[in-house]
Scaffold this motif. Structure first.
Motif, PDB file in Angstrom:
ATOM      1  N   GLN A   1      14.369  -1.289  -3.825  1.00  0.00           N
ATOM      2  CA  GLN A   1      13.607  -2.496  -3.520  1.00  0.00           C
ATOM      3  C   GLN A   1      14.338  -3.731  -3.318  1.00  0.00           C
ATOM      4  O   GLN A   1      14.440  -4.545  -2.710  1.00  0.00           O
ATOM      5  CB  GLN A   1      12.326  -2.422  -4.178  1.00  0.00           C
TER       6      GLN A   1
ATOM      7  N   ASP B   1       7.611  -6.796   3.226  1.00  0.00           N
ATOM      8  CA  ASP B   1       6.812  -5.671   3.683  1.00  0.00           C
ATOM      9  C   ASP B   1       7.489  -4.380   4.076  1.00  0.00           C
ATOM     10  O   ASP B   1       7.111  -3.332   3.795  1.00  0.00           O
ATOM     11  CB  ASP B   1       5.855  -6.115   4.848  1.00  0.00           C
TER      12      ASP B   1
ATOM     13  N   GLU C   1       8.604  -3.215   0.379  1.00  0.00           N
ATOM     14  CA  GLU C   1       7.663  -2.767   0.023  1.00  0.00           C
ATOM     15  C   GLU C   1       7.115  -1.355   0.145  1.00  0.00           C
ATOM     16  O   GLU C   1       7.055  -0.622  -0.594  1.00  0.00           O
ATOM     17  CB  GLU C   1       6.543  -3.653  -0.093  1.00  0.00           C
ATOM     18  N   ARG C   2       7.241  -0.957   1.506  1.00  0.00           N
ATOM     19  CA  ARG C   2       6.991   0.352   2.049  1.00  0.00           C
ATOM     20  C   ARG C   2       8.152   1.327   1.561  1.00  0.00           C
ATOM     21  O   ARG C   2       7.749   2.413   1.249  1.00  0.00           O
ATOM     22  CB  ARG C   2       6.792   0.319   3.751  1.00  0.00           C
TER      23      ARG C   2
ATOM     24  N   TYR D   1       9.781   0.998  -1.076  1.00  0.00           N
ATOM     25  CA  TYR D   1       9.597   1.170  -2.686  1.00  0.00           C
ATOM     26  C   TYR D   1       8.370   2.136  -2.686  1.00  0.00           C
ATOM     27  O   TYR D   1       8.437   3.287  -3.605  1.00  0.00           O
ATOM     28  CB  TYR D   1       9.372  -0.134  -3.262  1.00  0.00           C
TER      29      TYR D   1
END
Length: 74
Positions: free
Chosen positions: A45, A56, A59-60, A62
């Motif tokens: 990340q 975003d 985050e996906r 991660y």
């Protein structure tokens, strides 16, 4: 002739059951979340964010990493 057929069916059922059970136990052991797995996902990340990708997307990445590592997704 009937006896050997029944015996071979029983042996085949036993082998299938054994292989299925071994596969389940291996999957359960492989899906244990470790502290190193969490660190690796956090590193992914951070690298994603430092490369300028949208938050975003990072985050996906991660969450996907955590799921593949067998960790609970926050």
């Amino acid at each position: 002739m009937t006896r050997s057929t029944k015996r071979s069916r029983t042996a085949l059922l036993f082998v299938c059951t054994f292989v299925f059970t071994a596969g389940l136990s291996t999957t359960a052991l492989a899906a244990l979340c470790t502290p190193q797995a969490i660190v690796n996902c956090e590193r992914i990340q951070r690298n994603c964010l430092s490369n300028g990708l949208p938050p975003d997307v990072c985050e996906r990445a991660y969450l996907g990493c955590m799921g593949r590592a067998g960790c609970e997704v926050p």
